[in-house]
Write a protein that holds these residues in place. Structure first.
Motif, PDB file in Angstrom:
ATOM      1  N   ASP A 177      38.767  31.991  40.664  1.00 21.86           N
ATOM      2  CA  ASP A 177      37.692  32.303  41.611  1.00 21.86           C
ATOM      3  C   ASP A 177      38.303  33.176  42.707  1.00 21.86           C
ATOM      4  O   ASP A 177      39.121  32.709  43.509  1.00 21.86           O
ATOM      5  N   ASP A 178      37.909  34.468  42.766  1.00 18.80           N
ATOM      6  CA  ASP A 178      38.580  35.377  43.719  1.00 18.80           C
ATOM      7  C   ASP A 178      38.226  35.093  45.175  1.00 18.80           C
ATOM      8  O   ASP A 178      38.887  35.570  46.085  1.00 18.80           O
ATOM      9  N   SER A 179      37.173  34.283  45.394  1.00 18.87           N
ATOM     10  CA  SER A 179      36.876  33.913  46.792  1.00 18.87           C
ATOM     11  C   SER A 179      37.928  32.916  47.293  1.00 18.87           C
ATOM     12  O   SER A 179      38.137  32.770  48.483  1.00 18.87           O
ATOM     13  N   ASP A 181      41.172  32.854  45.816  1.00 16.02           N
ATOM     14  CA  ASP A 181      42.525  33.372  45.577  1.00 16.02           C
ATOM     15  C   ASP A 181      42.491  34.893  45.652  1.00 16.02           C
ATOM     16  O   ASP A 181      42.017  35.569  44.735  1.00 16.02           O
ATOM     17  N   LYS A 182      43.012  35.417  46.763  1.00 14.17           N
ATOM     18  CA  LYS A 182      42.935  36.875  46.952  1.00 14.17           C
ATOM     19  C   LYS A 182      43.887  37.622  46.005  1.00 14.17           C
ATOM     20  O   LYS A 182      43.822  38.847  45.885  1.00 14.17           O
ATOM     21  N   ASP A 183      44.791  36.883  45.346  1.00 13.12           N
ATOM     22  CA  ASP A 183      45.736  37.539  44.417  1.00 13.12           C
ATOM     23  C   ASP A 183      45.225  37.605  42.983  1.00 13.12           C
ATOM     24  O   ASP A 183      45.967  37.940  42.067  1.00 13.12           O
ATOM     25  N   LYS A 184      43.938  37.288  42.809  1.00 14.80           N
ATOM     26  CA  LYS A 184      43.417  37.258  41.440  1.00 14.80           C
ATOM     27  C   LYS A 184      43.695  38.564  40.691  1.00 14.80           C
ATOM     28  O   LYS A 184      44.181  38.537  39.552  1.00 14.80           O
ATOM     29  N   ASP A 185      43.393  39.715  41.303  1.00 15.80           N
ATOM     30  CA  ASP A 185      43.555  41.007  40.619  1.00 15.80           C
ATOM     31  C   ASP A 185      44.992  41.216  40.163  1.00 15.80           C
ATOM     32  O   ASP A 185      45.238  41.674  39.047  1.00 15.80           O
TER      33      ASP A 185
END
Length: 233
Positions: A177-179, A181-185
């Motif tokens: 969930d990118d909300s 974890d800002k490192d998802k990408d």
């Protein structure tokens, strides 16, 4: 005359009258070897064994090369077969039926490179890499080309595992969930590149195993066939 017999042989073979064909071949003076080759050409493995049980290994090689390895389980040896030949057939049946007790018990007594390779491939097909590795080590002392081929198959097997692990990691990264974890990408990109590397390794391992499988070819003069000595899957 020879022509008369040859016609009789051909007719009998075409009509699948195997015992008639055998009698005609005997009358025509065919050697046991030629009779075996003729039956192998027609995929009549049992008939070939009836002619000459000492050629069991050759008959098994032919069955595997023609993707008929499953038939081994039904073979019988003629009464004239020796107890050694009967034991050999028991082992071949254990390989196709994947009877691990027999395989593990017989491994230390087996020195035939073809049989060892078949054992190794059976272990690998059932994901028993440890026993396949044991066979590979033994094979290395018996037949280098076949040992290298089995080693390549082991590498291919582990490369396939790496690919499926990498794919799973990529799937997991995509589910983040990118909300939260800002490192998802970054994680997705990293997983993608790991997957690509694993796939490249798998392709290289595949090519190597194919190249090594061509290192031995039986040329049988009388049947004008090139039977690749490798087992079916």
């Amino acid at each position: 005359s020879d022509l008369k017999y040859n016609n009789q042989i051909q007719t009998a073979l075409n009509n699948h009258q195997w015992s008639k064909a055998k009698k005609a071949m005997q009358k025509a003076g065919y050697s046991k070897n030629s009779q075996v080759q003729t039956f192998l050409k027609h995929k009549q493995y049992q008939q070939a064994l009836n002619v000459d049980p000492s050629q069991l290994n050759k008959v098994v090689n032919a069955a595997y090369a023609k993707k008929d390895s499953g038939q081994v389980a039904d073979w019988q040896l003629p009464t004239k077969a020796t107890s050694k030949q009967k034991d050999q057939l028991k082992l071949e049946k254990a390989i196709v039926n994947y009877n691990t007790n027999t395989l593990n018990n017989q491994l230390s007594f087996t020195t035939n490179a073809d049989v060892l390779l078949r054992m190794g491939q059976a272990f690998l097909a059932h994901n028993d890499t440890q026993d396949a590795q044991t066979v590979q080590t033994k094979l290395a002392g018996v037949n280098s080309p076949k040992a290298k081929y089995l080693k390549a198959l082991l590498s291919l097997n582990s490369a396939k595992k790496e690919v499926s692990d990498a794919q799973k990691k990529l799937d997991d990264a995509n589910k983040i969930d990118d909300s939260k974890d800002k490192d998802k990408d970054k994680k997705v990109d990293s997983a993608k590149s790991d997957l690509k590397n694993a796939q490249n390794d798998q392709q290289a391992a595949q090519k190597r195993s194919i190249r090594l499988s061509k290192k031995w070819v039986i040329k049988c003069r009388s049947c004008r066939l090139n039977i690749r000595k490798r087992s079916g899957s």
